[in-house]
Design an enzyme around this catalytic site. Structure first.
Site, PDB file in Angstrom:
ATOM      1  CG  ASP A  85      -2.008   1.024   1.124  1.00 30.25           C
ATOM      2  OD1 ASP A  85      -3.057   0.708   0.523  1.00 30.25           O
ATOM      3  OD2 ASP A  85      -1.808   2.161   1.605  1.00 30.25           O
ATOM      4  CB  ILE A  86       1.089   4.199  -2.249  1.00 34.99           C
ATOM      5  CG1 ILE A  86       1.394   3.308  -3.469  1.00 34.99           C
ATOM      6  CG2 ILE A  86       1.915   5.476  -2.302  1.00 34.99           C
ATOM      7  CD1 ILE A  86       1.027   3.934  -4.812  1.00 34.99           C
ATOM      8  CD  GLU A 117      -4.482   4.422  -1.459  1.00 39.04           C
ATOM      9  OE1 GLU A 117      -5.371   4.461  -2.347  1.00 39.04           O
ATOM     10  OE2 GLU A 117      -4.644   4.851  -0.318  1.00 39.04           O
TER      11      GLU A 117
END
Lengths: 296, 116
Positions: A170-171, A213
């Site tokens: 996950d960003i 994301e």
């Protein structure tokens, strides 16, 4: 495009091969239905088929039926060649699953345009398949496809007793990226991350976009320690290779990664396995982000 | 002339090397295809005769004119005994012997055309 020719007559196979090569296709030959089914079981199977009606063993129409009974959803365009004439033969061939029908001896100009029509349909089907399985923005697998590949990997790992690891990425603070730089820049950042993933993963690893994301990576034949090494390569590459925007601005990104290795005794199903990797990701987020956490 | 020059030229695209290769392949296969018909006849097996004729017809389709191809379609149909009028196999044999003589002519013509 590869074209599978299934005909027991060597002279006709030769004539078809030389014609197809002349028209820019790559001929693949089978002398009977059994050989054809072997060719169709490979990963690089041709999807455009020319099948003779009368062959020793399984006939052309029976081979057609066999191909149409496949459950893997693959599309095959089948042109049936036959010395038979008349509407009854056309009906029988097409009811067996053929898409087109050509009587022998055939006019090569007619065969050429029929093959061209078949190849257009195969290409169209491949394009539709691409659109249905790829994430439109990043071109990695979409959620539906990565879920399917995930299920296949679990089934294969169970069948072969092979190791298999999962990575959920996950960003960090991605909402702030969109808020600060705008959604177009955010899209560029997502594409940049997938590019880094592709560079740092092996050919047989699979990447899918799971949500906004969030990305999932399937790592076949990989234990948790090896997965950690891959994850660290990805984490550091993303941290030290910012997204460069057209106006000389750059976006610094970091990612949090959760890892889990498939354990047949522990993971009752796909969801349970995913949940372990997802919980590890949650821990990575809770303990400061820009880090990797392995499931216990 | 049994051989269909236009068709052969179309298939080989006037490529003499290709013409020689495909003709040689046919000439190599022909004795076994004829033998398969004769063997099936000796066994008095109408379906096997029809299948063997069908295989030969399929290969011939690349070289011969439509009249001769139709003769083979007729030979196949009458051998199978599925179409009326059903003829006795002795009568069928005389048709097959005539077709074999024509095949000999075809072989000579094909060798000449391909320069073999």
């Amino acid at each position: 495009m590869d074209v599978l020719i299934v005909d027991d007559d060597a002279v006709t196979r030769f004539a078809l091969c030389s014609a197809l090569e002349e028209w820019g296709f790559i001929p693949v030959v089978a002398e009977n239905a059994d050989q054809a089914l072997e060719k169709l079981a490979t990963e690089t199977t041709p999807h455009l088929l020319i099948i003779d009606w009368s062959m020793p063993g399984m006939s052309g129409p029976d081979l057609c039926k066999h191909i149409r009974e496949r459950e893997d959803g693959q599309f095959f365009y089948i042109l049936m060649l036959t010395g038979k004439e008349g509407n009854e033969a056309i009906i029988e061939a097409m009811e067996a699953g053929a898409d087109d029908f050509l009587s022998k001896p055939f006019d090569h100009r007619v065969l050429k345009v029929r093959i061209a029509a078949g190849s257009r349909i195969v290409r169209l089907e491949q394009t539709l398949n691409q659109l249905a399985s790829r994430d439109a923005l990043t071109q990695c697998w979409n959620r539906r496809m990565i879920d399917e590949l995930f299920a296949n990997s679990i089934a294969e790992s169970t069948r072969k007793h092979s190791i298999f690891s999962l990575m959920v990425i996950d960003i960090d603070h991605f909402k702030a990226v969109n808020d600060t730089y705008g959604h177009a820049a955010g899209d560029n950042a997502l594409k940049h991350v997938v590019n880094i993933l592709n560079i740092n993963l092996r050919e047989y690893d699979q990447v899918g976009r799971y949500g906004g994301e969030e990305f999932v990576v399937l790592l076949p034949a990989t234990d948790q320690n090896e997965a950690w090494g891959v994850a660290e390569r990805i984490r550091s590459a993303i941290q030290f290779q910012p997204t460069i925007l057209g106006d000389d601005r750059k976006i610094d990104l970091t990612v949090s990664i959760g890892i889990a290795e498939f354990d047949r005794n522990r993971d009752a199903n796909q969801s349970a396995f995913f949940e372990r990797a997802d919980k590890a990701l949650y821990t990575a987020k809770q303990t400061g982000r820009n880090r990797i956490v392995s499931s216990d | 002339m049994i051989i269909d020059h236009h068709r052969v030229n179309e298939i080989t695209r006037n490529n003499s090397k290709l013409l020689k290769s495909i003709s040689q392949l046919f000439l190599n296969e022909l004795p076994d295809m004829i033998k398969a018909v004769d063997t099936a006849y000796q066994q008095n097996d109408r379906q096997s005769i029809a299948k063997a004729i069908h295989r030969l017809k399929s290969a011939l389709g690349n070289f011969v004119n439509s009249e001769y191809y139709k003769e083979f379609s007729q030979l196949e149909a009458s051998a199978s005994g599925m179409t009326a009028p059903v003829i006795h196999l002795n009568e069928w044999l005389s048709q097959w012997e005539k077709a074999k003589l024509d095949l000999e002519t075809l072989v000579v013509d094909l060798k000449e055309m391909a320069g073999i």
